[in-house]
Design a protein around this motif. Structure first.
Motif, mmCIF file in Angstrom:
data_model
loop_
_atom_site.group_PDB
_atom_site.id
_atom_site.type_symbol
_atom_site.label_atom_id
_atom_site.label_comp_id
_atom_site.label_asym_id
_atom_site.label_seq_id
_atom_site.Cartn_x
_atom_site.Cartn_y
_atom_site.Cartn_z
ATOM 1 N N ILE A 1 1.445 4.005 -3.094
ATOM 2 C CA ILE A 1 0.988 5.419 -3.547
ATOM 3 C C ILE A 1 1.995 6.134 -3.813
ATOM 4 O O ILE A 1 1.876 7.366 -3.566
ATOM 5 N N SER B 1 -2.410 7.011 2.258
ATOM 6 C CA SER B 1 -3.437 7.525 0.965
ATOM 7 C C SER B 1 -3.432 8.588 1.149
ATOM 8 O O SER B 1 -3.141 9.129 -0.027
ATOM 9 N N VAL C 1 -4.702 0.641 -2.988
ATOM 10 C CA VAL C 1 -4.415 1.124 -1.272
ATOM 11 C C VAL C 1 -5.436 0.546 -0.522
ATOM 12 O O VAL C 1 -5.188 -0.341 0.294
ATOM 13 N N ALA D 1 0.802 -1.073 0.102
ATOM 14 C CA ALA D 1 -0.212 -0.167 -0.335
ATOM 15 C C ALA D 1 0.957 1.022 -0.207
ATOM 16 O O ALA D 1 0.677 2.453 -1.102
#
Length: 349
Positions: free
Chosen positions: A52, A316, A247, A48
Motif C-alpha cells: 500500500i 488499504s 493487499v 501488505a
C-alpha cells in the motif's frame, strides 16, 4: 465555503466510521477476533503495508513523468505532496475525485497553471479508471462464473460501477479531444457570464476563458501526438492499481490460507473496487466494509471473515488516509521547502 464543505465531509466520514465499527465491535466476539489476528503471519502483514505504501509512489512517478513530457519541473517531494493531497481529500469526500480540485490548487501555488494541471489530472483520471475497466474485464472473462454466482446484489453493483466508469472515461476523453464538447462547454460558460448580473467586464471574462481554451487545445494536441505517453502512463498506473489490489492477497496469505490463488483473490478485489467506486459515500465507508465482509465469507474460513476485513480495510484505506493527512499537513505548511524548489514551465516546442 470550500472549507465548510470539506469540514462537513470529514465529519460525515468520522460519523460513518464510528457507526460502522461500533456496530462491528458490538455484534462480534472480540476475543475471537483477537485470537484470529494473533494467528496472522507477520511477514505477509508487512508485505501488505509495503504494497500500500507503493500506491502513492507509483502515482508520484506518473506525475513526474507526465510533467516532464509537458516541460514542467516537479520534484519527487512535490509530486508526493500532490498525491497525498488528492488521496486524503478523495478519502473524506463523497466522491473518488473529490481531492482533485485541491490537488490542482496546490499545483497552482507552485506555479503550475490550472489549464496545465487540469490536463495532468484528467489524464490521471482517464488512465487510472481505464486500468480498473481493463482489470475488471479480465476478471470477468476468467472468473465471471464464480463471481456472478456469488450474489445478485453484488452483480448489480459491479455492472453499475463498470458502466459509470465507462461513461466517465468517455466524457473525459471527449473533454480533452472533442472540439464539439469544448464548444458546447464554451456556450454554457458564455450563457452563465451573460446571465449572471454580478459579473462585470463580461467581454473580458469571455476573452480570458477563450485564451484558456486555446492553451487547453494546444495541450490536447500535445498529448494526441505522443501515443507512447499513454502506454507509459498506463503501465505506471496499472502498477499503482496492483499495489492496492495485492493487499487483499497478502492479507489472505497471512491467515495461512491457500484454497484460492492470487488471481481469484485479486479478481474479487477488483469487483469490490468497481462496486463501490460510484457510491457517494466518503471513502466508501460502511458500504466497502459490508461488501468485503460478504466476499470474505466466500474466500475465508468462517472464523477469519471479520478479522480479515478489518486488516484489509485498515491497511488499504485507513492507514493510507492517515499517512496522507500527515504528509498533507507537512506539505501545506512547509512553505520554505516548497519555495526552494519552485516549479517552472517552458513553452512547448
Amino acid at each position: 465555503m470550500k472549507k465548510n464543505k470539506y469540514a462537513l465531509s470529514l465529519l460525515l466520514f468520522v460519523l460513518l466510521f464510528l457507526v460502522t465499527y461500533s456496530w462491528i465491535f458490538k455484534n462480534y466476539d472480540m476475543n475471537l477476533l483477537i485470537e484470529s489476528l494473533k494467528l496472522c503471519d507477520t511477514k505477509y502483514i508487512l508485505l501488505a503495508i509495503f504494497s500500500i505504501l507503493m500506491f502513492p509512489l507509483f502515482e508520484a512517478i506518473f506525475l513526474i513523468s507526465i510533467s516532464k513530457d509537458m516541460n514542467i519541473k516537479m520534484s519527487f517531494y512535490k509530486a508526493l505532496g500532490y498525491v497525498f493531497t488528492e488521496i486524503y481529500f478523495s478519502g473524506i469526500t463523497p466522491s473518488s475525485m473529490g481531492g482533485q480540485p485541491i490537488q490542482m490548487y496546490e499545483m497552482k501555488k507552485d506555479g503550475i497553471d490550472y489549464y496545465k494541471s487540469s490536463i495532468i489530472v484528467l489524464l490521471n483520471t482517464i488512465i487510472y479508471k481505464f486500468t480498473l475497466i481493463f482489470l475488471l474485464i479480465l476478471s470477468l472473462i476468467f472468473f465471471g462464473r464464480l463471481i456472478f454466482n456469488f450474489s445478485m446484489f453484488f452483480n448489480v453493483l459491479i455492472i453499475l460501477g463498470f458502466l459509470l466508469n465507462l461513461v466517465i472515461i468517455i466524457f473525459f476523453i471527449s473533454l480533452v479531444y472533442s472540439k464539439k464538447t469544448i464548444n458546447f462547454i464554451k456556450k454554457i460558460v458564455y450563457l452563465f457570464i451573460n446571465k449572471l448580473f454580478f459579473i462585470k467586464n463580461k467581454n473580458a471574462k469571455k476573452e480570458k476563458f477563450d485564451e484558456m481554451i486555446n492553451k487547453y487545445n494546444i495541450l490536447s494536441d500535445f498529448t494526441r501526438n505522443r501515443p507512447f505517453l499513454f502506454v507509459k502512463s498506463f503501465i505506471i498506473l496499472l502498477l499503482q492499481r496492483m499495489s492496492f489490489l495485492l493487499v487483499s492477497y497478502f492479507i489472505y496469505k497471512s491467515f495461512g490460507l491457500s484454497d484460492y490463488n492470487i488471481f481469484i483473490i485479486i479478481a474479487f478485489q477488483v469487483c469490490v473496487v468497481a462496486s463501490v467506486d460510484f457510491l457517494p459515500i466518503p471513502g466508501g465507508v460502511m458500504a466497502t466494509e459490508g461488501i468485503i465482509l460478504s466476499v470474505n465469507g466466500l474466500l475465508y474460513k468462517k472464523d477469519y471473515v471479520l478479522s480479515s476485513m478489518l486488516l484489509q480495510r485498515s491497511i488499504s484505506f485507513y492507514l493510507l488516509v492517515l499517512l496522507s493527512f500527515v504528509f498533507y499537513l507537512i506539505f501545506c505548511y512547509n512553505k520554505r521547502g516548497r519555495k526552494g524548489e519552485k516549479a517552472y514551465e517552458k513553452e512547448y516546442s
